[in-house]
Design an enzyme around this catalytic site. Structure first.
Site, short mmCIF file in Angstrom:
data_model
loop_
_atom_site.label_atom_id
_atom_site.label_comp_id
_atom_site.label_asym_id
_atom_site.label_seq_id
_atom_site.Cartn_x
_atom_site.Cartn_y
_atom_site.Cartn_z
N SER A 109 0.79 -1.23 0.00
CA SER A 109 0.00 0.00 0.00
C SER A 109 0.82 1.28 0.00
CB SER A 109 -0.91 0.02 1.23
OG SER A 109 -0.15 0.01 2.42
N ASP A 129 2.41 8.21 -1.97
CA ASP A 129 2.16 6.87 -1.44
C ASP A 129 0.94 6.83 -0.53
OD1 ASP A 129 3.16 8.15 0.80
OD2 ASP A 129 4.98 6.94 0.93
N ASN A 183 -0.01 -6.10 -14.29
CA ASN A 183 1.41 -5.82 -14.41
C ASN A 183 1.70 -4.90 -15.60
OD1 ASN A 183 4.26 -6.07 -14.75
ND2 ASN A 183 4.26 -8.07 -13.79
N ASP A 234 4.53 -10.58 -17.83
CA ASP A 234 5.10 -9.41 -17.16
C ASP A 234 4.86 -8.18 -18.03
OD1 ASP A 234 6.96 -7.63 -15.72
OD2 ASP A 234 7.74 -9.44 -14.81
#
Length: 324
Positions: A109, A129, A183, A234
């Site tokens: 997170s 963030d 991704n 990926d």
């Protein structure tokens, strides 16, 4: 009955291969890439290949946080950002020249997005963030906004998603939810199709977009391909013909799909049959060419961290970050 008369399964060379190709993929047009540049003798989790206007290459290592620049054509490697705990995962270049760095943070997170100058200076926070995203990859549109993947969840806990950020970086709109570790992400040449790889569900998503770049039309989101094997798809990129190149992590190869999501080719990394260089993470074209660079590392195999080169079906598509 003698034991030798009982039907028995036997190993073949293909089966003993640590990463055997599926029968459905074995007959694809297949080439093997060549070594291009060793980045380190250590096994660094290389990612984030991105070329600037002068065709110099930027890339990073996820777990150590370093960001490298490879100056071409001499292939001189310099470090522009030293070790850190941000867990960077991708680099994209804004049209003003700044490097936008995706950060995974604690992988739960505390990731975000920040920008730096090409020499690594003047760090600016774009998405803090505190928003709670673990940003793995992003792609700009021509307006200056961008799509990003929120690298969260796992196979039975799909908490990740894909979002769009407005050109002023003030509005965040959801595109897809309930994904298991989304991704790689790529945008078609006309900006009307968004591609997403979903690592922990082994899926490829093809998402049609309305003119606003946010709305999905009826039946516009589909899964044209399911991958097989550990670990999964990926990062990805497209060429000028809208073919999609997807790196397969822990498989040492890149799968190539046409604009409809049908597999049409693959690029193998040398040594994969012996279990080496399987950590292929990201493909990127050298601007103006059909030359594709692929990054990988050898894990515990002792082969270090390398970039490989092969030629794709068409020239790479220049990202919107190169437009004035």
């Amino acid at each position: 009955m003698d034991a030798t008369d009982i039907p028995a399964l036997v190993y073949t060379e293909d089966i003993r291969n640590p990463v055997p190709l599926l029968a459905s993929e074995k007959n694809l047009q297949t080439i093997t890439a060549e070594p291009w540049l060793q980045i380190s003798e250590a096994s660094l989790q290389l990612e984030g290949l991105c070329f600037d206007r002068a065709s110099n290459l930027y890339l990073l290592e996820v777990f150590g946080g370093q960001i490298f620049k490879v100056m071409l054509p001499e292939k001189v490697i310099t470090t522009i950002v030293g070790p850190n705990s941000l867990a960077p995962a991708a680099i994209k270049i804004h049209k003003d020249g700044r490097l936008f760095i995706c950060s995974l943070g604690d992988f739960k997170s505390t990731g975000g997005l920040f920008a730096i100058q090409p020499d690594g200076s003047n760090r600016e926070v774009i998405l803090p963030d505190s928003l709670g995203y673990c940003i793995d990859d992003m792609v700009f549109d021509h307006k200056g906004g961008f799509y990003f993947t929120d690298f969260k969840g796992y196979s039975t806990n799909p908490t990740g998603g894909v979002y769009y950020v407005s050109p002023d970086f003030q509005e965040i709109s959801p595109i897809l939810n309930n994904l298991a570790v989304p991704n790689g992400i790529a945008l078609s040449t006309d900006e009307r199709v968004l591609w997403i790889t979903e690592t922990n569900a082994n899926r490829l998503h093809r998402v049609e977009l309305m003119e606003d770049g946010i709305t999905i039309p009826p039946f516009g989101a589909s899964i044209p391909y399911y991958f097989t094997g550990y670990l999964g798809p990926d990062s990805c990129c497209i060429d000028s013909d809208d073919n999609l190149y997807v790196a397969m992590y822990e498989q040492g190869r890149v799968l190539v799909f046409n604009k409809s999501g049908v597999p049409i080719g693959q690029i193998l990394l040398p040594g994969r049959e012996q279990g080496h260089m399987l950590r292929s993470t990201h493909p990127a074209f050298i601007p103006g060419t059909d030359q594709l660079i692929i990054c990988s590392n050898d894990g515990a195999g002792g082969g270090g961290s390398w970039l490989y080169i092969a030629r794709g079906f068409a020239k790479g598509k220049l990202g919107y970050q190169f437009q004035e």
